[in-house]
Design a protein around this motif. Structure first.
Motif, short mmCIF file in Angstrom:
data_model
loop_
_atom_site.label_atom_id
_atom_site.label_comp_id
_atom_site.label_asym_id
_atom_site.label_seq_id
_atom_site.Cartn_x
_atom_site.Cartn_y
_atom_site.Cartn_z
N TYR A 3 0.84 -1.20 0.00
CA TYR A 3 0.00 0.00 0.00
C TYR A 3 0.87 1.25 0.00
CZ TYR A 3 -2.84 -3.67 2.20
OH TYR A 3 -3.46 -4.86 2.51
N TYR A 22 0.32 5.26 1.25
CA TYR A 22 -0.51 6.25 1.93
C TYR A 22 0.21 7.60 1.93
CZ TYR A 22 -3.07 2.39 4.23
OH TYR A 22 -3.84 1.28 4.52
N LEU A 34 -5.27 6.42 1.55
CA LEU A 34 -4.73 5.42 0.64
C LEU A 34 -4.64 5.98 -0.78
CD1 LEU A 34 -3.88 2.41 0.34
CD2 LEU A 34 -6.27 1.93 -0.22
N TYR A 94 -2.93 0.63 -4.06
CA TYR A 94 -2.61 -0.60 -3.37
C TYR A 94 -2.38 -1.71 -4.40
CZ TYR A 94 -7.43 -1.92 -4.39
OH TYR A 94 -8.61 -2.21 -5.02
N ASN A 122 -2.80 -6.03 -4.23
CA ASN A 122 -3.12 -7.21 -3.43
C ASN A 122 -2.16 -8.37 -3.71
OD1 ASN A 122 -5.29 -6.10 -2.03
ND2 ASN A 122 -6.76 -6.66 -3.63
N GLY A 132 -1.76 -10.49 3.54
CA GLY A 132 -2.83 -10.51 2.57
C GLY A 132 -3.76 -9.38 2.88
N SER A 133 -4.88 -9.29 2.21
CA SER A 133 -5.82 -8.21 2.46
C SER A 133 -7.00 -8.70 3.29
CB SER A 133 -6.32 -7.62 1.14
OG SER A 133 -6.89 -8.63 0.33
N GLY A 134 -6.89 -9.88 3.88
CA GLY A 134 -7.96 -10.47 4.67
C GLY A 134 -8.21 -9.74 5.97
N ASP A 135 -9.14 -10.21 6.72
CA ASP A 135 -9.67 -9.51 7.88
C ASP A 135 -8.63 -9.03 8.88
OD1 ASP A 135 -12.75 -11.41 8.29
OD2 ASP A 135 -12.03 -10.04 6.75
N ASN A 136 -7.86 -9.95 9.45
CA ASN A 136 -7.00 -9.58 10.57
C ASN A 136 -5.56 -9.37 10.17
OD1 ASN A 136 -6.40 -12.19 9.99
ND2 ASN A 136 -6.28 -12.86 12.12
N ARG A 137 -5.35 -9.08 8.92
CA ARG A 137 -3.98 -8.89 8.46
C ARG A 137 -3.51 -7.48 8.80
NH1 ARG A 137 -4.20 -13.98 7.82
NH2 ARG A 137 -3.92 -14.94 5.77
N GLU A 138 -2.66 -7.37 9.84
CA GLU A 138 -2.14 -6.06 10.18
C GLU A 138 -1.19 -5.58 9.10
OE1 GLU A 138 0.11 -8.14 13.43
OE2 GLU A 138 1.40 -6.39 13.15
N GLN A 139 -1.09 -4.27 8.97
CA GLN A 139 -0.17 -3.68 8.01
C GLN A 139 1.09 -3.23 8.73
OE1 GLN A 139 -2.13 -0.70 5.60
NE2 GLN A 139 -3.77 -2.09 5.01
N PHE A 172 4.48 -0.82 8.40
CA PHE A 172 4.80 0.42 7.71
C PHE A 172 6.30 0.63 7.56
CE2 PHE A 172 0.84 2.79 7.18
CZ PHE A 172 -0.02 1.99 7.90
N ASN A 197 -14.99 -4.92 8.65
CA ASN A 197 -14.19 -6.15 8.68
C ASN A 197 -13.07 -6.05 9.72
OD1 ASN A 197 -15.26 -8.09 6.65
ND2 ASN A 197 -14.96 -6.36 5.28
N PHE A 207 -8.74 -1.55 13.96
CA PHE A 207 -7.32 -1.60 14.35
C PHE A 207 -6.97 -0.34 15.14
CE2 PHE A 207 -5.66 -5.02 11.57
CZ PHE A 207 -6.75 -5.21 10.74
N TYR A 234 -3.35 1.71 16.11
CA TYR A 234 -1.93 1.84 15.87
C TYR A 234 -1.39 2.97 16.74
CZ TYR A 234 -1.79 -1.09 11.65
OH TYR A 234 -1.82 -2.15 10.77
N PRO A 263 3.62 4.41 11.84
CA PRO A 263 2.65 3.75 12.73
C PRO A 263 3.05 2.31 13.01
CG PRO A 263 1.55 4.86 10.90
CD PRO A 263 3.01 4.83 10.58
N TYR A 276 -6.29 -5.40 17.42
CA TYR A 276 -7.30 -5.68 16.40
C TYR A 276 -8.54 -6.24 17.09
CZ TYR A 276 -9.65 -8.34 12.70
OH TYR A 276 -10.57 -8.87 11.82
N LYS A 332 -11.49 -1.55 8.80
CA LYS A 332 -11.39 -2.22 7.51
C LYS A 332 -12.81 -2.29 6.93
CE LYS A 332 -7.74 -4.98 6.36
NZ LYS A 332 -6.84 -6.13 6.49
N TYR A 342 -12.15 -4.28 2.21
CA TYR A 342 -10.94 -4.70 2.96
C TYR A 342 -9.85 -3.66 2.91
CZ TYR A 342 -13.19 -9.19 3.46
OH TYR A 342 -14.08 -10.18 3.77
#
Lengths: 114, 109
Positions: free
Chosen positions: A33, A35, A45, A48, A50, A96-103, A105, B30, B33, B35, B43, B48, B91, B95
């Motif tokens: 991503y 930003y 954003l 991005y 995926n 991944g871009s799924g639910d609990n995927r933290e990013q 930086f 979804n 979060f 940070y 960040p 979560y 999210k 997503y």
């Protein structure tokens, strides 16, 4: 393990010039991503990706382009910089871009367009 | 439109407890979060939540109520190093993360 690196750390650019901000990750993350962060506003954003070979537009894509030729690199290009693009730019990645995927930086690039 | 609201700035005393609130209106949900961002730095992930309730992680806890569109981050036993901005992000149905402007937390001795 470096995580995510960005270059340059900071840059002063004349309006109208072309500029590429570099971003590289060594975590083999699928999603990446870009930003921008401006005072008083949340992270916004720009673009991005995926997975390698695909890209998408975010909230503020105008004036920016990206490419994702491989998993590790995700450069952001300003074709003709304008003063409103003065900002701090963060690259991020996630598994991944799924639910609990933290990013995660990168350290950011501080860009000033005069 | 999509919106995330947080207080702009809060002040607390070292050793005390502080609660940072976040309300959201997004197209789809979804997960939420939190940070932490120190001045001039990137960040870093704190927590979560996707189900209602409290998630505890050491001195930090995060709460979510999906029906109210509300979350809070609770910081206990505040330390000077906790002085930072705290960012709430949701999210959405695509997503993608929608970010609040952040809450600057100032810790006084």
């Amino acid at each position: 393990i470096a995580g995510i690196t960005q270059a340059p750390t900071s840059q002063i650019l004349a309006a109208g010039r072309r500029m590429t901000l570099r971003c590289t990750q060594d975590m083999r993350h699928n999603a990446m991503y870009w930003y921008r962060q401006d005072l008083g506003l949340g992270l916004r954003l720009i673009h991005y990706s995926n997975t390698a070979g695909t890209t998408g537009k975010g909230e503020v894509p105008d004036g920016y382009s990206v490419s994702r030729a491989n998993t590790d690199d995700f450069p952001l290009t300003l074709a003709s910089a304008v003063p409103s693009q003065t900002s701090v730019y963060f690259c991020a990645s996630s598994e991944g871009s799924g639910d609990n995927r933290e990013q995660f930086f990168g350290p950011g690039t501080r860009l000033t367009v005069l | 439109g999509q919106n995330i609201d947080q207080p702009t700035e809060m002040t607390a005393t070292e050793g005390a407890i502080v609660q940072i609130n976040c309300t959201y209106q997004t197209s789809g949900f979804n997960g939420l979060f939190w940070y932490q961002q120190h001045a001039g730095e990137a960040p870093t992930f704190l927590s979560y939540n996707v189900l209602d309730g409290l998630e505890e992680k050491g001195r930090f806890s995060s709460f979510l109520s999906r029906s109210k569109g509300y979350s809070y981050l609770l910081l206990k036993e505040l330390q000077m190093k906790d002085s930072a901005s705290y960012l709430c992000a949701v999210k959405d149905s695509n997503y993608q993360l929608i970010w609040g402007a952040g809450t600057k937390l100032i810790i006084k001795p």
